[in-house]
Write an enzyme that holds these catalytic residues in place. Sequence first.
Site, PDB file in Angstrom:
ATOM      1  N   LYS A  48       1.007  -1.207  -0.181  1.00 37.84           N
ATOM      2  CA  LYS A  48      -0.129  -0.423  -0.333  1.00 37.84           C
ATOM      3  C   LYS A  48       0.781   1.195  -0.089  1.00 37.84           C
ATOM      4  O   LYS A  48       1.889   1.552   0.615  1.00 37.84           O
ATOM      5  CB  LYS A  48      -1.136   0.013   0.780  1.00 37.84           C
ATOM      6  N   TRP A  65      -9.365   0.391   1.722  1.00 39.32           N
ATOM      7  CA  TRP A  65     -10.851   0.930   2.496  1.00 39.32           C
ATOM      8  C   TRP A  65      -9.902   2.134   3.567  1.00 39.32           C
ATOM      9  O   TRP A  65     -10.643   1.991   4.365  1.00 39.32           O
ATOM     10  CB  TRP A  65     -11.453  -0.794   3.628  1.00 39.32           C
ATOM     11  N   HIS A  66      -8.814   2.037   2.940  1.00 40.14           N
ATOM     12  CA  HIS A  66      -8.370   3.191   3.527  1.00 40.14           C
ATOM     13  C   HIS A  66      -8.515   4.814   3.060  1.00 40.14           C
ATOM     14  O   HIS A  66      -7.967   5.578   2.873  1.00 40.14           O
ATOM     15  CB  HIS A  66      -6.762   2.876   4.399  1.00 40.14           C
ATOM     16  N   TYR A  67      -9.651   5.122   2.528  1.00 39.11           N
ATOM     17  CA  TYR A  67     -10.307   6.121   2.039  1.00 39.11           C
ATOM     18  C   TYR A  67     -10.327   7.101   3.209  1.00 39.11           C
ATOM     19  O   TYR A  67     -10.891   6.853   4.035  1.00 39.11           O
ATOM     20  CB  TYR A  67     -11.300   5.863   1.084  1.00 39.11           C
TER      21      TYR A  67
END
Length: 578
Positions: free
Chosen positions: A410, A510-512
Amino acid sequence: MALGWCRFFGACIIGIVFFHGFCACDRAPYYSFMLNATSAPTISYYDYIIVGGGTAGCPLAATLSQNASVLLLERGGSPYGNPNITNLAKFGAALSDLSPTSPSQRFISEDGVINARARVLGGGSCLNAGFYTRASLEYIRAAGWDGRLANESYQWVERRVAFEPQMGAWQSSVRDGLLEAGVLPNNGFTYDHIKGTKVGGTIFDRDGNRHTAADLLEYANPGGLTVLLHATVYKILFATKAGPKPVAHGVVYRDASGAKHRAYLKRGLKNEIIISSGALGSPQLLMLSGVGPAQQLRAHNITVVLDQPMVGQLMSDNPMNAIFVPSPLPVEVSLIQVVGITQYGSYIEAASGENFGGSPQRDYGMFSPKIGQLSTVPPKQRTPEALAKAIELMNNLDQQAFQGGFILEKIMGPISTGHLELRTRHPEDNPSVTFNYFKEPQDLQRCVEGISTIEKVIDSKPFSKFRFDYLSVPQLLNMTASAPVNLLPRHYNSSQSLEDFCKDTVMTIWHYHGGCQVGSVVDHDYKVMGVDALRVIDGSTFNFTPGTNPQATVMMLGRYMGVNILKERLAREDLANK
């Protein structure tokens, strides 16, 4: 042989259970203050009204309840007692559940990546991999947070929800491979964000039970808190004639039966409404309440309270790319435990599973076509027939296809940003969101360097026993790029660049974040600029994602701001009493 392995690998990329989404909270606490919204009065009054009982909202409510009356409104249900959340064996069921009562609500970005947002008390901490790690000291200083209070707030969270993971052979080999690949030094087990390789924390205890942000409500003063479940807030109410700026003074919400309720702030200069609805929900609610880009609001016949063009802007999602490595040996079931924090802005993590295809439900975790995690399929091609065909392919796979693990990267930041817009005036409908993955060249370069580091880990001596000798790294890349879960032909092959691989296999972790950023929409006290008595406290305020995984810092922020708000309140009361 190559064709057989390609089919085998395609099965693995679909079938490996990657624990970014179960919640094993089988030890349900009794919260006397937690009620269904259908039992709420039509009109009520509180010192603080918090919209969103998620990763930030729960610690914030628990803290404020110590010295004030607090209403916490959560549109979803309880995480306790729901087998699709609490049962490890049913991981994937929650994410693939498209019903209105699901704890996960699917959305598809305009980039074509299928994603999810939480709809449950505890928020994303009920749907993630459980990895617990703090933000860096540099991040804390840049955010303007007091270092001592931030540290105390992290510790407050950690006493309830953070644990040291039990390392198995596969995760240990990834750790040692990272060290051989040059991601140095070895920092051992720590919650701290330090460059090098470390073992991070987890919100799963040694018995495998998940501890979520909802557990932080154990800190609450029961007499000072009311938590209403299945309470969907439709808009913030503003008084527009009381002073030079609009003043937030109440909310309108509906319960599960559709009945309308109103909650108002009690009279008091320090009483406030706080939005903690997440990176999609918070900017969406501001717009639905009349705070946002005037042209867009008028297009939806929403009365403009404040023309704020930056609401919904600067949305970001950290792109993730992964390589699956089939193993000749059985591997332990592991969540994310090890992380390599590189010098160039990429974070290397890993997860493994073994033979989960044998479970009766066969949901296959986050790589299931039902969830569509890897999908870049245009909406018109996301047909029920295509989905059914992919699921049929999965169900006919051999058990051998579910042995191995993923090594993923990531990127930090990211630098690339997009925007969010309303689709409808209904708060339960997803807004339109664009993240613009890899729009900025530096983001793409960080991905390339991350994949290159993963290649070194796979080729390392410590990891050698968990890979087949005759499967080269280029073959593994080709298998990943051609995985059938995408339902589209891939463009990458071994003769093409890693840049193409990154763009072809991009997915979300899912780290928006963004949409209500500090300095653009809220000030450094998280007060919405241009109006009074309204704050936003959650990941929508972040300019960049904190650390390698944000949940620790989101929980910390809820506690941190709760303490600061109470300090302001007490100071005001002391001044009034003099």
